[in-house]
Write an enzyme that holds these catalytic residues in place. Structure first.
Site, mmCIF file in Angstrom:
data_model
loop_
_atom_site.group_PDB
_atom_site.id
_atom_site.type_symbol
_atom_site.label_atom_id
_atom_site.label_comp_id
_atom_site.label_asym_id
_atom_site.label_seq_id
_atom_site.Cartn_x
_atom_site.Cartn_y
_atom_site.Cartn_z
ATOM 1 N N SER A 95 0.828 -1.210 0.000
ATOM 2 C CA SER A 95 0.000 0.000 0.000
ATOM 3 C C SER A 95 0.859 1.256 0.000
ATOM 4 O O SER A 95 2.033 1.221 0.363
ATOM 5 C CB SER A 95 -0.897 0.027 1.239
ATOM 6 O OG SER A 95 -1.867 -0.971 1.167
ATOM 7 N N HIS A 100 -0.642 3.074 5.085
ATOM 8 C CA HIS A 100 -0.054 2.401 6.250
ATOM 9 C C HIS A 100 -0.132 3.314 7.474
ATOM 10 O O HIS A 100 -0.508 2.887 8.561
ATOM 11 C CB HIS A 100 1.412 2.042 5.972
ATOM 12 C CG HIS A 100 1.579 0.863 5.055
ATOM 13 N ND1 HIS A 100 2.638 0.733 4.187
ATOM 14 C CD2 HIS A 100 0.810 -0.231 4.867
ATOM 15 C CE1 HIS A 100 2.517 -0.403 3.521
ATOM 16 N NE2 HIS A 100 1.412 -1.001 3.898
ATOM 17 N N SER A 124 3.234 -7.700 1.608
ATOM 18 C CA SER A 124 4.679 -7.463 1.715
ATOM 19 C C SER A 124 5.205 -7.709 3.123
ATOM 20 O O SER A 124 6.388 -7.956 3.306
ATOM 21 C CB SER A 124 4.997 -6.017 1.327
ATOM 22 O OG SER A 124 4.563 -5.139 2.353
ATOM 23 N N THR A 251 -10.134 -12.089 -1.737
ATOM 24 C CA THR A 251 -10.672 -13.247 -2.456
ATOM 25 C C THR A 251 -10.049 -14.530 -1.926
ATOM 26 O O THR A 251 -9.269 -14.515 -0.993
ATOM 27 C CB THR A 251 -10.315 -13.170 -3.956
ATOM 28 O OG1 THR A 251 -8.893 -13.110 -4.066
ATOM 29 C CG2 THR A 251 -10.934 -11.968 -4.616
#
Ligand code: NAG
Length: 266
Positions: A95, A100, A124, A251
């Site tokens: 992001s 963050h 990450s 998902t």
């Protein structure tokens, strides 16, 4: 007769134009209000700009972010300290730094020493590592990520300069379906979700402690808001809406692999 025909033929186009306009206007609003404002050329400068821009306000958050260098988590080093997301593979991004910062700031009262926190879609590993610093000592930050390659990559990223977080038992990253949370270690003081959920995330709210807070992007692809849920003693929650955002949907593993290379999180 002519006008009915006219309107019925123009209707689908009108919808399409509306959708395009709606998307681009929300994208513009997003970039004006949030993106790229805090871009910098060094790690220290980036954190300083997030503070100056009012995104992070607490010394504890500044200190935690200063310990976790974004360069350990990005692939494209020339763009590491730009305030925008960066693609890290498998249709996933790290992001933007301001997102963050926002997440840490909005969860700050729940990221106290000793707290147990869950980071869903840890990707990450950047945010999970920051959270682990905030819950020291005796707390734990648990990252859930459903792509095994990213689980491995995030562990490698964190170990570059922050291996001690693992050694001290402050941080774990597990492969799993984030939509189910991580019930084995529930309940949590804080839950952060790094991908969009459609509708109220009841299962995740269930895994919060009373007084705990969940922050997640809620909505479909065109219309998402960052929402916090504060769990009350009777098991219900207070909901607070923040800003419009655009994240890829949360998902299952299979569709994430299928999507890889496709849409990216803004
Ligand atoms: C991830 O790491 C584990 C342990 O180091 C290894 O056994 C596994 O093959 C790795 N998986 C992938 C997909 O890289």
């Amino acid at each position: 007769m002519f006008s009915r025909l006219f309107y019925s033929s123009i209707f689908p186009f009108a919808i399409a134009i509306f959708v395009i306009f709606y998307r681009s206007s929300s994208l513009t609003a997003l970039s004006q209000h949030l993106s790229w404002r805090s871009s910098s050329s060094t790690h220290q400068e980036l954190i300083g700009n997030l503070y100056k821009d009012g995104i992070i306000q607490d010394k504890r958050i500044i200190d935690a972010m200063l310990k976790v260098d974004r360069a350990d988590f990005t692939d494209k080093k020339s763009d590491t300290y730009s305030d925008r997301p960066q693609y890290i593979g498998y249709s996933v991004t790290i992001s933007a730094p301001h997102m963050h910062g926002f997440a840490l700031q909005i969860l700050k009262d729940h990221l106290q020493p000793g707290a147990k926190v869950l980071d869903i879609g840890s990707g990450s590993g950047y945010l999970t590592a920051c959270m682990a610093y905030l819950v020291r000592p005796n707390g734990k930050a648990i990252g859930i990520e459903h792509i095994q390659e990213l689980v491995n990559k995030s562990i490698k990223n964190i170990k570059k300069h922050n291996k001690k977080l693992f050694d001290d038992g402050l941080l774990e990253i597990h492969k799993g379906d984030g939509r189910r949370g991580y019930p084995i270690q529930a309940p949590y003081d804080a839950i952060h979700v790094g991908a969009a959920i459609y509708g109220t995330p009841y299962e995740l709210i269930r895994q919060l402690k009373v007084g705990g807070r969940l922050v997640a992007p809620i909505g479909n692809y065109f219309n998402q808001e960052m929402i916090t849920y504060d769990k009350k003693a009777d098991g219900t929650y207070n909901e607070q809406r923040h800003m419009n955002v655009m994240y890829v949907p949360l998902t299952d593993e299979k569709s994430q692999y299928a999507k890889a290379g496709g849409r990216r999180q803004i």
